[in-house]
Design an enzyme around this catalytic site. Structure first.
Site, short mmCIF file in Angstrom:
data_model
loop_
_atom_site.label_atom_id
_atom_site.label_comp_id
_atom_site.label_asym_id
_atom_site.label_seq_id
_atom_site.Cartn_x
_atom_site.Cartn_y
_atom_site.Cartn_z
N ASP A 32 54.76 20.57 45.10
CA ASP A 32 55.42 20.18 43.85
C ASP A 32 56.58 21.12 43.53
OD1 ASP A 32 55.83 18.70 41.58
OD2 ASP A 32 54.30 19.72 40.40
N ASN A 34 60.09 20.20 43.88
CA ASN A 34 61.37 19.95 44.57
C ASN A 34 62.49 19.62 43.58
OD1 ASN A 34 59.83 20.17 46.84
ND2 ASN A 34 60.00 18.04 47.47
N ARG A 36 62.72 20.35 40.33
CA ARG A 36 63.11 21.52 39.52
C ARG A 36 63.92 22.52 40.33
NH1 ARG A 36 57.27 22.45 37.52
NH2 ARG A 36 56.97 20.72 38.97
N HIS A 49 64.12 17.80 47.87
CA HIS A 49 63.21 17.22 48.87
C HIS A 49 63.64 17.67 50.28
CE1 HIS A 49 61.35 15.02 45.71
NE2 HIS A 49 62.31 14.14 45.55
N LEU A 143 45.38 21.19 65.51
CA LEU A 143 45.48 20.97 64.07
C LEU A 143 45.57 19.47 63.77
CD1 LEU A 143 46.17 21.93 61.11
CD2 LEU A 143 48.56 21.86 61.81
#
Ligand code: FPP
Length: 255
Positions: A32, A34, A36, A49, A143
């Protein structure tokens, strides 16, 4: 000038502090801040982004280095469809470019890639790339990188119930429904519970992310905005996690 040999392979300075026996199995991240980050620089939101992609790469690399088995990133929520069409379109273009650029690395590497969410709603160009990559890396042992796209925790549970009811109608479901049954109907049934949930940008919210899987997750809220997130943050989050005492509703001195 060529890079000194093996410079890229130097272990991270915090790597030696990690307790290998207490690594989280599943780290989930709400990326969260991006917008701002861009606003603070007088830039368009999409620039935030774009810079966020570097942070995605840092998180993936750190998870691989440390040996975390599952990393799940909240890239686009069901609620994000409410954003202006220009931003939504630009976000998917970015994702498309990211997948094209990382394709070789992801295909040839040690990452099993996949998505969770209502991916049928995504643009066809993105969907085909996601499907291709998921198929090509499906058997990789390393992963498991899961991108949550058009994802909502409530939609996931609602979709699970819907399929469960259909199966019951066709006699394909046992009478007894328990937590294991529900788990089997989730988007990725093998995805273990999240051990650590990291959220950037200082907001204390779950925002409909992995509602079923975060039941006992340790929460880590960082003030850092997502584009500023680095490997250091990831390592520090794991170290912090290792200092915590997890009780799962029990007590410590139980005998
Ligand atoms: C939240 O920031 C971020 C998103 C909704 C999108 C996340 C996307 C990326 C990190 C880039 C592309 C992803 C991948 C996996 C290649 P926000 O826009 O809500 O920020 P704000 O709260 O400051 O407005």
């Amino acid at each position: 000038m060529p890079e000194p040999r093996d410079a890229a392979k130097q272990p991270h300075p915090l790597a030696g502090l990690l307790d290998r026996r207490k690594l989280p199995r599943h780290v989930a991240i709400i990326m969260d801040g991006n917008g701002r980050w861009a606003k603070a620089r007088g830039l368009a939101r999409i620039e935030g982004h774009k810079s966020g992609i570097n942070a995605v790469k840092a998180a993936v690399e750190a998870a691989e280095e440390i040996g975390i088995p599952y990393l799940t990133l909240y890239a686009f929520s069901v609620e994000n469809w409410k954003r202006p069409e220009t931003e939504v379109r630009a976000l998917f273009k970015l994702l498309e470019h990211y997948l094209d650029r990382e394709k070789k690395k992801l295909e040839g590497g040690k990452i099993r890639f996949r998505t969770i969410g209502r991916t049928a709603d995504l643009p066809p160009r993105v969907r085909s790339r996601l499907k291709d990559l998921s198929l090509k890396t499906g058997k990789v042992e390393g992963l498991t990188l899961t991108l949550a796209l058009s994802y909502g925790g409530r939609s996931e549970i609602a979709d699970a119930v819907k399929t469960m009811v259909e199966d019951a109608r066709h006699g394909k479901l046992d009478r007894e429904i328990n937590e294991e049954t529900v788990q089997k109907y989730l988007y990725a049934p093998d995805l273990p519970d999240a051990d650590l949930l990291i959220r950037t940008s200082g907001e204390y919210r779950i925002s409909n992310f992995l509602l079923w899987q975060v039941a006992y997750a340790e929460l880590m809220i960082l003030d850092t905005l997502w584009p500023d997130f680095t490997k250091d943050h990831f390592y520090e989050a794991i170290l912090d996690y290792q200092r915590r005492e997890r009780r799962y509703g029990g007590i410590v001195d139980q005998d």
